[in-house]
Design a protein around this motif. Structure first.
Motif, short mmCIF file in Angstrom:
data_model
loop_
_atom_site.label_atom_id
_atom_site.label_comp_id
_atom_site.label_asym_id
_atom_site.label_seq_id
_atom_site.Cartn_x
_atom_site.Cartn_y
_atom_site.Cartn_z
N LEU A 143 124.19 6.28 31.06
CA LEU A 143 125.57 6.20 31.51
C LEU A 143 126.54 6.61 30.40
O LEU A 143 127.57 7.25 30.68
CB LEU A 143 125.89 4.77 31.98
N LEU B 25 123.53 3.75 37.37
CA LEU B 25 124.67 2.85 37.50
C LEU B 25 124.37 1.72 38.49
O LEU B 25 124.69 0.56 38.24
CB LEU B 25 125.90 3.63 37.96
N HIS C 11 122.17 -0.78 36.90
CA HIS C 11 122.93 -1.48 35.86
C HIS C 11 123.82 -2.56 36.48
O HIS C 11 123.90 -3.68 35.98
CB HIS C 11 123.77 -0.47 35.10
N THR D 206 126.79 2.94 44.52
CA THR D 206 125.87 4.08 44.38
C THR D 206 126.04 5.06 45.54
O THR D 206 126.18 6.27 45.34
CB THR D 206 124.41 3.60 44.32
#
Length: 223
Positions: free
Chosen positions: A119, A169, A172, A207
């Motif tokens: 990221l 992402l 995460h 997402t």
């Protein structure tokens, strides 16, 4: 007191949690703004212009946008620094490997560090691509974000970089949201299931929402 708090592991975890939530709020707003691309070039370009006029006439042109950027830079730096230092402490605390080679943590937990690196690299590429235009394909057009987005996602590598980063992402956020809740004292045995469900939903929506933009360009819906 602030230095003592920062030097402690609890302090660093708190910094990670708060900075992570700040970035999460930004991501939600950013995703919603990105989806305006489905309403056409006029609406998307108008939205991009509006971002630079927030707070006028009290705030000068683009001042609010730069203030948001500064807050985000501080949040990213604080998040990355505390994550790195906590990771180093964890390694020093257990210099030898675990006896059991089989990992017991979830996939998201095991990939948090690599996900953070992915990221971080993506943020640099994203800024150079769609903010400064340094690595933008097809000729960067200042003030025409709709066309710039279409140009980026008209290349195979632009799609690959973006989609891989958005998958990282999602993982995460899925782990980070739940961890932040535990650090800030929101979590409990009674709330754990609900918090994990919220983390899953947030990760999935963000997402899917971000990936919807390159998919729209690839399928010709956005052109």
């Amino acid at each position: 007191m602030a230095r003592t708090m920062w030097d402690s592991s609890v302090g660093k975890k708190t910094v990670m949690a708060v900075s992570g939530l700040i970035m999460l709020l930004y991501l939600v707003a950013h995703m919603i703004g990105n989806l305006k691309i489905y309403f056409g070039a006029g609406e998307f370009n108008h939205y991009a212009h509006w971002l630079r006029t927030i707070g006028e006439p009290f705030m000068h042109y683009a001042w609010t946008l730069w203030l948001i950027r500064i807050v985000l830079v501080i949040a990213v730096a604080a998040h990355a620094t505390s994550a790195y230092q906590l990771s180093r402490r964890d390694i020093k605390a257990r210099p030898s490997k675990y006896v059991h080679s089989r990992p017991r943590a979830s996939y998201a937990t095991r990939t948090m560090r690599w996900g953070g690196i992915i990221l971080g690299l993506f943020i640099v590429w994203h800024i150079l691509d769609l903010t400064t235009g340094t690595v933008h394909p097809g000729g960067f057009q200042e003030g025409h974000p709709y066309q710039n987005v279409v140009d980026t996602f008209s290349t195979w590598y632009g799609n690959v970089v973006y989609i891989v980063a958005m998958l990282a992402l999602g993982l995460h956020i899925r782990h980070g949201f739940w961890s932040a809740a535990q650090t800030l004292g929101v979590g409990s045995r009674a709330r754990d299931r609900a918090l994990k469900a919220v983390a899953d939903i947030l990760a999935l929506l963000l997402t899917a929402g971000f990936i919807a933009v390159p998919v729209g360009v690839m399928t010709g819906v956005v052109s």
